[in-house]
Design an enzyme around this catalytic site. Structure first.
Site, short mmCIF file in Angstrom:
data_model
loop_
_atom_site.label_atom_id
_atom_site.label_comp_id
_atom_site.label_asym_id
_atom_site.label_seq_id
_atom_site.Cartn_x
_atom_site.Cartn_y
_atom_site.Cartn_z
N SER A 49 39.90 25.36 75.29
CA SER A 49 40.40 23.95 74.94
C SER A 49 39.35 23.20 74.19
O SER A 49 39.51 22.25 73.48
CB SER A 49 40.90 23.16 75.83
OG SER A 49 40.21 22.86 76.96
N HIS A 90 37.35 17.73 79.08
CA HIS A 90 37.87 17.13 77.73
C HIS A 90 37.08 15.98 77.26
O HIS A 90 36.11 15.41 78.03
CB HIS A 90 39.25 16.95 77.77
CG HIS A 90 40.16 18.23 77.75
ND1 HIS A 90 41.43 17.96 78.13
CD2 HIS A 90 39.93 19.54 77.34
CE1 HIS A 90 41.94 19.02 77.93
NE2 HIS A 90 40.92 20.27 77.60
N ASP A 115 45.94 14.49 76.41
CA ASP A 115 46.09 15.22 77.75
C ASP A 115 47.07 14.56 78.60
O ASP A 115 47.30 14.81 79.74
CB ASP A 115 44.68 14.88 78.63
CG ASP A 115 43.67 16.17 77.86
OD1 ASP A 115 43.98 16.96 77.01
OD2 ASP A 115 42.55 15.90 78.29
#
Length: 172
Positions: A49, A90, A115
């Protein structure tokens, strides 16, 4: 080779040596946790990701001592979600407010959406307390050992067996 097992003192010394190695590793981990102010100062990237910034298997070094500066948009952070035990790596894409009450929105570089679907039920943003640490460095592909051990449980047994044999068969 196996004659060393017949001497109880030597066997006890080898067992204590193995315990010393394990306790030293534990103390180093806890010391690093205190220095970085992070419960998990080193994490492994488990998915793609965050590509191209980080690849699966990269080992990330975290820092959580933001005494002067705040967590900013663009910063790559590791956070925990309530009810899930795997930390997520992230980037912060939006920030609402300032100081410890700021609300943060994150997104993986390689993901199409933010998210909000990953957060706990009823949670739309992250709080500063959800952040485990900010990424300050990384080592490419070093964490692949961890991924291999979690994907192939039999490998853990093999590695523990090899470590045990090394300790038992070690000569002084």
């Amino acid at each position: 080779m196996l004659s060393s097992l017949q001497n109880p003192r030597q066997a006890a010394a080898q067992l204590m040596n193995f315990g010393l190695i394990l306790s030293t590793a534990f103390m180093m981990w806890k010391g690093l946790s205190v220095i970085t102010d992070s419960p998990s100062p080193i994490v492994v990237v488990l998915s793609g990701s965050m590509e191209p910034a980080f690849q699966r298997g990269d080992l990330l070094l975290l820092w959580n001592r933001n005494l002067i500066s705040e967590t900013n948009v663009g910063e790559i952070v590791v956070y925990n979600v309530k009810g899930k035990d795997i930390p997520i790596v992230h980037r912060i894409v939006r920030k609402f407010g300032v100081g410890p009450d700021a609300k943060l929105l994150t997104k993986g570089d390689n993901n199409a959406a933010d998210d909000t679907e990953l957060y706990a039920r009823g949670q739309d943003y992250l709080n500063r307390k959800d952040i485990v640490g900010s990424v300050v460095g990384y080592m490419p592909f070093v964490g692949y050992v961890t991924i291999m051990l979690s994907e192939h449980p039999w490998l853990k047994t093999v590695m523990l067996g090899i470590m045990g044999l090394v300790v038992v068969l070690q000569r002084e």
